[in-house]
Design an enzyme around this catalytic site. Structure first.
Site, mmCIF file in Angstrom:
data_model
loop_
_atom_site.group_PDB
_atom_site.id
_atom_site.type_symbol
_atom_site.label_atom_id
_atom_site.label_comp_id
_atom_site.label_asym_id
_atom_site.label_seq_id
_atom_site.Cartn_x
_atom_site.Cartn_y
_atom_site.Cartn_z
ATOM 1 N N LYS A 189 -15.012 91.689 65.230
ATOM 2 C CA LYS A 189 -14.658 91.390 63.841
ATOM 3 C C LYS A 189 -13.332 90.637 63.837
ATOM 4 O O LYS A 189 -12.289 91.187 64.155
ATOM 5 C CB LYS A 189 -14.503 92.658 62.996
ATOM 6 N N GLY A 242 -3.366 95.052 66.198
ATOM 7 C CA GLY A 242 -2.955 95.024 64.800
ATOM 8 C C GLY A 242 -1.846 96.032 64.545
ATOM 9 O O GLY A 242 -1.046 96.322 65.438
ATOM 10 N N GLU A 264 -3.282 97.389 71.026
ATOM 11 C CA GLU A 264 -2.105 96.540 71.219
ATOM 12 C C GLU A 264 -1.489 96.375 69.842
ATOM 13 O O GLU A 264 -2.058 95.706 68.985
ATOM 14 C CB GLU A 264 -2.530 95.204 71.844
ATOM 15 N N CYS A 298 3.708 90.143 67.703
ATOM 16 C CA CYS A 298 3.880 91.571 67.956
ATOM 17 C C CYS A 298 5.130 91.821 68.789
ATOM 18 O O CYS A 298 5.767 92.858 68.650
ATOM 19 C CB CYS A 298 2.649 92.125 68.656
ATOM 20 N N GLU A 395 8.967 96.736 61.383
ATOM 21 C CA GLU A 395 8.424 95.446 61.792
ATOM 22 C C GLU A 395 8.251 94.592 60.539
ATOM 23 O O GLU A 395 7.524 94.961 59.620
ATOM 24 C CB GLU A 395 7.073 95.649 62.478
HETATM 25 P P1 NAI Z 1 -4.206 95.307 60.296
HETATM 26 O O1 NAI Z 1 -3.934 96.175 61.465
HETATM 27 O O2 NAI Z 1 -4.624 95.997 59.039
HETATM 28 O O3 NAI Z 1 -5.363 94.245 60.652
HETATM 29 C C1 NAI Z 1 -5.762 93.880 61.957
HETATM 30 C C2 NAI Z 1 -7.279 93.914 62.061
HETATM 31 O O4 NAI Z 1 -7.729 95.245 61.823
HETATM 32 C C3 NAI Z 1 -7.997 93.047 61.021
HETATM 33 O O5 NAI Z 1 -9.139 92.482 61.617
HETATM 34 C C4 NAI Z 1 -8.386 94.049 59.964
HETATM 35 O O6 NAI Z 1 -9.481 93.652 59.183
HETATM 36 C C5 NAI Z 1 -8.731 95.251 60.826
HETATM 37 N N1 NAI Z 1 -8.700 96.543 60.122
HETATM 38 C C6 NAI Z 1 -7.924 96.904 59.069
HETATM 39 N N2 NAI Z 1 -8.207 98.166 58.687
HETATM 40 C C7 NAI Z 1 -9.180 98.621 59.521
HETATM 41 C C8 NAI Z 1 -9.914 99.854 59.624
HETATM 42 N N3 NAI Z 1 -9.679 100.867 58.801
HETATM 43 N N4 NAI Z 1 -10.836 99.970 60.603
HETATM 44 C C9 NAI Z 1 -11.070 98.958 61.450
HETATM 45 N N5 NAI Z 1 -10.432 97.767 61.385
HETATM 46 C C10 NAI Z 1 -9.493 97.596 60.436
HETATM 47 O O7 NAI Z 1 -2.942 94.412 60.036
HETATM 48 P P2 NAI Z 1 -2.627 93.530 58.719
HETATM 49 O O8 NAI Z 1 -2.914 94.355 57.510
HETATM 50 O O9 NAI Z 1 -3.279 92.219 58.849
HETATM 51 O O10 NAI Z 1 -1.069 93.315 58.869
HETATM 52 C C11 NAI Z 1 -0.161 94.363 58.514
HETATM 53 C C12 NAI Z 1 0.984 94.431 59.479
HETATM 54 O O11 NAI Z 1 0.510 94.788 60.775
HETATM 55 C C13 NAI Z 1 1.717 93.108 59.695
HETATM 56 O O12 NAI Z 1 2.658 92.859 58.714
HETATM 57 C C14 NAI Z 1 2.345 93.356 61.036
HETATM 58 O O13 NAI Z 1 3.510 94.120 60.876
HETATM 59 C C15 NAI Z 1 1.303 94.185 61.775
HETATM 60 N N6 NAI Z 1 0.440 93.347 62.651
HETATM 61 C C16 NAI Z 1 0.627 93.391 64.007
HETATM 62 C C17 NAI Z 1 -0.115 92.576 64.829
HETATM 63 C C18 NAI Z 1 0.057 92.562 66.309
HETATM 64 O O14 NAI Z 1 -0.121 91.541 66.927
HETATM 65 N N7 NAI Z 1 0.335 93.688 66.936
HETATM 66 C C19 NAI Z 1 -1.092 91.617 64.295
HETATM 67 C C20 NAI Z 1 -1.253 91.691 62.868
HETATM 68 C C21 NAI Z 1 -0.496 92.517 62.099
#
Ligand code: NAI
Ligand code: MG
Length: 493
Positions: A189, A242, A264, A298, A395
């Site tokens: 996804k 994420g 990660e 990240c 962050e």
């Molecule tokens: P997120 O962790 O919610 O999204 C990342 C992925 O997880 C997306 O594909 C999303 O659709 C999916 N996801 C969200 N909720 C889920 C669930 N309950 N079950 C399964 N998959 C799920 O991150 P988001 O909302 O895009 O960004 C929020 C904050 O997270 C950012 O401001 C940043 O601080 C951090 N982040 C860190 C990243 C990294 O590289 N470690 C990448 C993106 C965001």
């Protein structure tokens, strides 16, 4: 003020694929629903994309399971799996310009970064794991008694892979490379903000000859499509990149079926500059460490600790660099900084900028929106930041740098480690003993010495503490995609 580059109306890359990719076929979501994917530089809708949900995930998992157990993938020679990965890497190289343009359109990152960093690293990652496909093997083990014992490393099965929007193509390759080398099939996804390049890569994988059903892509939202992958009993493993709060939800959802998990996650990485460093190199490196990819990394060096003696002169260097940073149309090859990915990220960052001002940090550059269209934020720099301020703890994931002062090596270890996270750290010094001392003491999965953001497919990457679980890249990146089976044969009297 940062230099202005006008947003130009240019010919856009072709958006060819917007549906779910399941069992080698393009299909609309079972519900018929779609969602908009937006160009963050203009806030205009690029395309409507199928909004997958549980029913689509069911179909994708069934296709992946069938490809694993009944299709050619289960029987293919390991070396041929490698050959297909090399082929996919070659096709990506052939279409590098087009893929980079599509990434820039959907994500907003400067085209020069997409071409110079994202795509070369992604292609290299596939080639690295292609070479591993036929080198994943077990051991023969001397045990007590007259037995012959050996181990096999078998694919873990169907992998569920959930990726973010900050490096969409690169994240696809970090996930597909080891999964396919190990002989798994997968359901991915992509992030709802950036589904387009993942779908394009699925098409390229098919063109490369990777059998139908091995790679399935279900675009959609996290709590619906993402959660359905995590909960599915026929998915064996989840690889997620994420936010740590999302990982906590995934861990709970996966507990019912005890899935293997690799995470990660984010960070608040300390970047430590000693007075004895090459200060010009450290300044360029520290600027890059935070502002690269609009701060959406990240491992961003978001807590910059500078030794007292050189603090003021070092801050001046960084202020000057921010004043010359070129913001504007990410499709323009001269642009250094594009927009943030979406309104939600924009709002989160602006909120932290307000908090920084309220809590008494000194905003020396930026602090405002840039232009009146698109999610652009000026490169923002806070000096005199204290460890207890929100901008030093949370962050932010945007172009907001916090600079803190420190006295000596004794105090810096504790301050560097005073965070929930442990993804990366950097040290700038000419004193090798000090550098290795800190490398050993800092609780982080990666430590850079006199450099920053040096990535290589062969070098393991991942986090301590709340920054994750397991490692990606390198040989160990295959661990999570294999199960070890021990076979013992009775050799008799
Ligand atoms: P997120 O962790 O919610 O999204 C990342 C992925 O997880 C997306 O594909 C999303 O659709 C999916 N996801 C969200 N909720 C889920 C669930 N309950 N079950 C399964 N998959 C799920 O991150 P988001 O909302 O895009 O960004 C929020 C904050 O997270 C950012 O401001 C940043 O601080 C951090 N982040 C860190 C990243 C990294 O590289 N470690 C990448 C993106 C965001
Ligand atoms: Mg989220």
């Amino acid at each position: 003020m940062a230099t202005v580059t006008k947003l130009q109306k240019k010919s856009q890359p072709n958006v060819k694929h917007t549906e779910c990719f399941i069992g080698g076929r393009w299909t609309p979501a079972a519900s018929g629903k779609t969602f908009d994917t937006i160009n963050p530089a203009t806030e205009e809708v690029i395309a409507q994309v199928a909004e997958g949900d549980a029913e689509d995930v069911d179909a994708a998992v069934a296709a992946a399971r069938d490809a694993l157990e009944n299709g050619p993938w289960g029987k293919i020679d390991a070396r041929d799996r490698g050959r297909l990965l090399y082929k996919l890497a070659d096709l990506m190289e052939d279409e590098l310009d087009e893929l980079a343009a599509l990434e820039t359109l959907d994500n907003g990152k400067p085209i020069r970064d997409a071409k110079a960093a994202d795509l070369p690293l992604a292609i290299d990652c596939l080639r690295y794991y292609a070479g591993f496909a036929d080198k994943i093997h077990g051991q023969t083990i001397p045990v007590r008694g007259n037995y012959f014992t050996y181990t096999r490393r078998e694919p873990v099965g169907v992998a569920g892979q959930i990726i973010p929007w900050n490096f969409p193509i690169l994240m696809v390759c970090w996930k597909w490379g080891p999964a396919l080398a190990a002989g798994c099939t997968l359901v991915m996804k992509p992030a709802e903000q950036t589904p387009l390049t993942c779908l394009r890569l699925a098409r390229l994988a098919q063109k490369a000859g990777i059998p139908d059903g091995v790679i399935n892509v279900v675009p959609g939202y996290g709590p619906t499509a993402g959660a359905a992958i995590v909960k599915h009993p026929q998915v064996n493993k989840i690889a997620f990149t994420g936010e740590h709060r999302t990982a906590q939800v995934i861990m709970r959802d996966a507990s019912e079926t005890l899935k293997r998990l690799t995470f990660e996650l984010g960070g608040k990485s300390p970047n430590i500059v000693f007075a004895d460093a090459d200060l010009d190199a450290a300044a360029v490196g520290s600027h890059f460490a935070l502002y690269f990819n609009q701060g959406q990394c990240c491992c961003a060096g978001s807590r910059l600790f500078v030794e007292d003696k050189v603090y003021d002169q070092f801050v001046d260097k960084l202020v000057t660099m921010n004043q010359h940073r070129k913001l504007g149309d990410p499709a323009d090859p001269g642009t250094e900084q594009g927009p943030q990915v979406d309104q939600a990220q924009f709002d989160k960052i602006m909120h932290y900028i307000d908090l920084g001002k309220q809590e008494g940090a000194q905003c020396l550059t930026g602090g405002k929106r840039f232009g009146d269209r698109g999610y652009f934020i000026e490169p923002t720099l806070f000096a005199d930041v204290r460890d207890d301020m929100s901008i030093a703890r949370d962050e932010i994931f945007g172009p907001v740098l916090s600079i803190l002062r420190f006295k000596d090596v004794d105090e810096i270890v504790d301050r560097a480690n005073n965070t929930l996270y442990g993804l990366a750290a950097a040290v700038w010094t000419r004193d090798v003993s000090k550098a290795h001392h800190l490398a050993a003491k800092v609780k982080a999965g990666t430590v850079w010495i006199n450099c920053y953001d040096v990535f290589d497919a062969a070098a393991p990457f991942g986090g301590f503490k709340m920054s994750g679980m397991g490692r990606e890249l390198g040989e160990r990146g295959l661990d999570a995609y294999t199960e070890t089976k021990t076979v013992t044969l009775n050799l008799g009297e």
